[in-house]
Design a protein around this motif. Structure first.
Motif, PDB file in Angstrom:
ATOM      1  N   THR A   1       0.844  -1.197   0.000  1.00 56.76           N
ATOM      2  CA  THR A   1       0.000   0.000   0.000  1.00 56.76           C
ATOM      3  C   THR A   1       0.885   1.256   0.000  1.00 56.76           C
ATOM      4  O   THR A   1       2.110   1.152  -0.056  1.00 56.76           O
ATOM      5  CB  THR A   1      -0.876   0.055   1.286  1.00 56.76           C
ATOM      6  N   ASP A   2       0.237   2.411   0.137  1.00 63.12           N
ATOM      7  CA  ASP A   2       0.994   3.672   0.232  1.00 63.12           C
ATOM      8  C   ASP A   2       1.405   3.967   1.670  1.00 63.12           C
ATOM      9  O   ASP A   2       2.001   5.009   1.953  1.00 63.12           O
ATOM     10  CB  ASP A   2       0.109   4.850  -0.225  1.00 63.12           C
ATOM     11  N   ILE A   3       1.041   3.086   2.581  1.00 63.92           N
ATOM     12  CA  ILE A   3       1.316   3.375   3.995  1.00 63.92           C
ATOM     13  C   ILE A   3       2.818   3.276   4.263  1.00 63.92           C
ATOM     14  O   ILE A   3       3.487   2.365   3.776  1.00 63.92           O
ATOM     15  CB  ILE A   3       0.526   2.395   4.903  1.00 63.92           C
ATOM     16  N   ARG A   4       3.318   4.254   5.026  1.00 63.66           N
ATOM     17  CA  ARG A   4       4.717   4.237   5.450  1.00 63.66           C
ATOM     18  C   ARG A   4       4.766   4.088   6.966  1.00 63.66           C
ATOM     19  O   ARG A   4       3.828   4.489   7.651  1.00 63.66           O
ATOM     20  CB  ARG A   4       5.415   5.520   5.007  1.00 63.66           C
TER      21      ARG A   4
ATOM     22  N   MET B   1       7.183  13.068   7.750  1.00 63.67           N
ATOM     23  CA  MET B   1       6.649  14.208   7.000  1.00 63.67           C
ATOM     24  C   MET B   1       7.663  14.687   5.959  1.00 63.67           C
ATOM     25  O   MET B   1       7.310  15.075   4.858  1.00 63.67           O
ATOM     26  CB  MET B   1       6.308  15.372   7.949  1.00 63.67           C
ATOM     27  N   LYS B   2       8.951  14.630   6.333  1.00 62.84           N
ATOM     28  CA  LYS B   2      10.013  15.139   5.442  1.00 62.84           C
ATOM     29  C   LYS B   2      10.467  14.102   4.415  1.00 62.84           C
ATOM     30  O   LYS B   2      10.584  14.385   3.240  1.00 62.84           O
ATOM     31  CB  LYS B   2      11.223  15.569   6.279  1.00 62.84           C
ATOM     32  N   ASN B   3      10.733  12.885   4.908  1.00 65.81           N
ATOM     33  CA  ASN B   3      11.352  11.873   4.029  1.00 65.81           C
ATOM     34  C   ASN B   3      10.290  11.003   3.379  1.00 65.81           C
ATOM     35  O   ASN B   3       9.960   9.947   3.883  1.00 65.81           O
ATOM     36  CB  ASN B   3      12.270  10.950   4.832  1.00 65.81           C
ATOM     37  N   THR B   4       9.813  11.433   2.253  1.00 67.54           N
ATOM     38  CA  THR B   4       8.723  10.677   1.640  1.00 67.54           C
ATOM     39  C   THR B   4       9.240   9.456   0.884  1.00 67.54           C
ATOM     40  O   THR B   4       8.461   8.644   0.412  1.00 67.54           O
ATOM     41  CB  THR B   4       7.922  11.581   0.699  1.00 67.54           C
ATOM     42  N   ASP B   5      10.559   9.315   0.762  1.00 68.58           N
ATOM     43  CA  ASP B   5      11.101   8.176   0.016  1.00 68.58           C
ATOM     44  C   ASP B   5      11.280   6.933   0.883  1.00 68.58           C
ATOM     45  O   ASP B   5      11.398   5.826   0.376  1.00 68.58           O
ATOM     46  CB  ASP B   5      12.451   8.548  -0.614  1.00 68.58           C
TER      47      ASP B   5
END
Ligand code: UD1
Length: 338
Positions: free
Chosen positions: A168-171, A251-255
């Motif tokens: 999924t898109d969940i991190r 919030m900052k590191n979307t990778d």
């Protein structure tokens, strides 16, 4: 930010809520009140000057969870503390532990996926390392077979999160706590005790208070400097602050999709070190006796905190003396003595 905090009136949850509110964030607390006290909300309000949003929700009930997400669709991130956590009880009631800790996490993730809420910080534990092969233990150390159903639920939840992040898109950031102790400096929040304590520090403070005659130290024949077990004790407020660092990082590191950090001080103290530290911090002598080893105890575990220090930009700052002083102040506050 609006942060959903599951188990937000429990021990670590309540300290995290206070830190979130102090920074101007808006926590939305959910809790089923099974192991927690609603009065903690008043206490959080006394500390922060504001009353946090609270919803009584049974996370194992999918419909209740779904309704919660319908009510708060604009949550920015989730911190998931809610779990049953007593090791011995989990041995006696494994199904209750598996059902509760896994179902709640699955329902939470299903709702997050449906409502496009894609950041979660998960409360994990150093219990996943079992008896580590190397010390200090870092995040790449092998996960060992769990010593209890409770420990296994932490491991399985880590697996569930890892697979969900892939699909999924969940991190996710998983925080592996070592031994959280102490209480807020106001002594308004701390670890509430219902019956006999489950951890070392409340046994020490209750003995000091005269509630118990003596502390029993479980074994002094371990392969450690003084023969008693080594642990990485860390102030609960330092643990709380790490959750904010984790949210900010996501919030900052979307990778970065999934990351794991140890939360400890990096120092292994023995049980006798802890007794001495308490005596030095308070001037009160602890009556203790050495008794046989406790089943299921690991000999030594303490954290390699390098990753958390450098990547998360977080470091435990509170001293052992502060941990002991706050634990003692909390014990006295619990007894109604200021
Ligand atoms: C416990 C849990 C662990 C959980 C962690 C944090 C067990 C076996 N492990 O860790 O899964 O992740 O809490 O919630 O329960 N001790 C005494 N006398 C006492 C109490 C404790 O000597 O009356 C000793 C223990 O043997 C141990 C140390 O103090 O060496 C710390 O014990 P405790 O506070 O119970 O935490 P852990 O066992 O490390």
């Amino acid at each position: 930010m609006k942060i959903l905090v599951t188990g937000g009136i429990g021990y670590i949850g309540s300290h995290t809520v206070v830190e979130l509110m102090n920074l101007g964030h808006i926590p939305i607390i959910i809790d089923n009140l099974v192991n927690s006290d609603i009065e903690v909300l008043d206490r959080i309000e006394k500390i922060t000057g504001k009353r946090p949003i609270f919803e009584k929700v049974e996370m194992c009930n999918f419909d209740e969870m779904h309704r919660l997400f319908e009510k708060y669709p604009d949550i920015d991130a989730v911190i998931h503390f809610a779990a049953l956590l007593l090791v011995e009880e989990s041995v006696e009631e494994p199904l209750i532990y598996y059902y509760n800790n896994l179902t709640s996490t699955i329902n939470l993730l299903q709702c997050m996926a449906e409502f496009n809420i894609n950041k979660i910080v998960f409360s994990s534990s150093c219990t996943v390392y079992g008896e580590p092969d190397n010390l200090p233990v870092d995040e790449f150390a092998p996960i060992k077979p769990a010593m209890s159903p409770y420990g296994n639920t932490k491991k399985i939840c880590e697996d569930i999160l890892t697979d969900t992040v892939k699909a999924t898109d969940i991190r996710c950031i998983m925080l592996r706590y070592f031994n959280p102790i102490g209480a807020h400096e106001t002594a308004l929040i701390g670890e509430f005790q219902d019956g006999p304590p489950h951890h070392l520090i409340p046994y020490i403070t209750e003995t000091a208070f005269g509630k118990r005659e003596k502390l029993r130290i479980f074994g002094n024949d371990y392969n450690t400097p003084d023969g008693t077990c080594l642990r990485d004790y860390i102030h609960v407020v330092d643990i709380a602050i790490a959750h904010i660092a984790a949210i900010e990082r996501m919030m900052k590191n979307t990778d970065k999709n999934i990351e794991v950090f140890n939360l400890g001080t990096g120092i292994g103290y023995s049980v006798l070190d802890m007794v001495n530290a308490f005596e030095t911090a308070t001037g009160i002598k602890i009556n203790y006796e050495i008794v046989p080893r406790r089943a299921g105890d690991v000999e030594a575990v303490y954290a390699d905190t390098h990753r958390a220090n450098t990547e998360l930009n977080w470091k435990a700052e509170r001293t052992l003396e502060e941990m002991m002083r706050s634990a003692w102040k909390w014990e006295k506050a619990l007894a109604g003595e200021k």
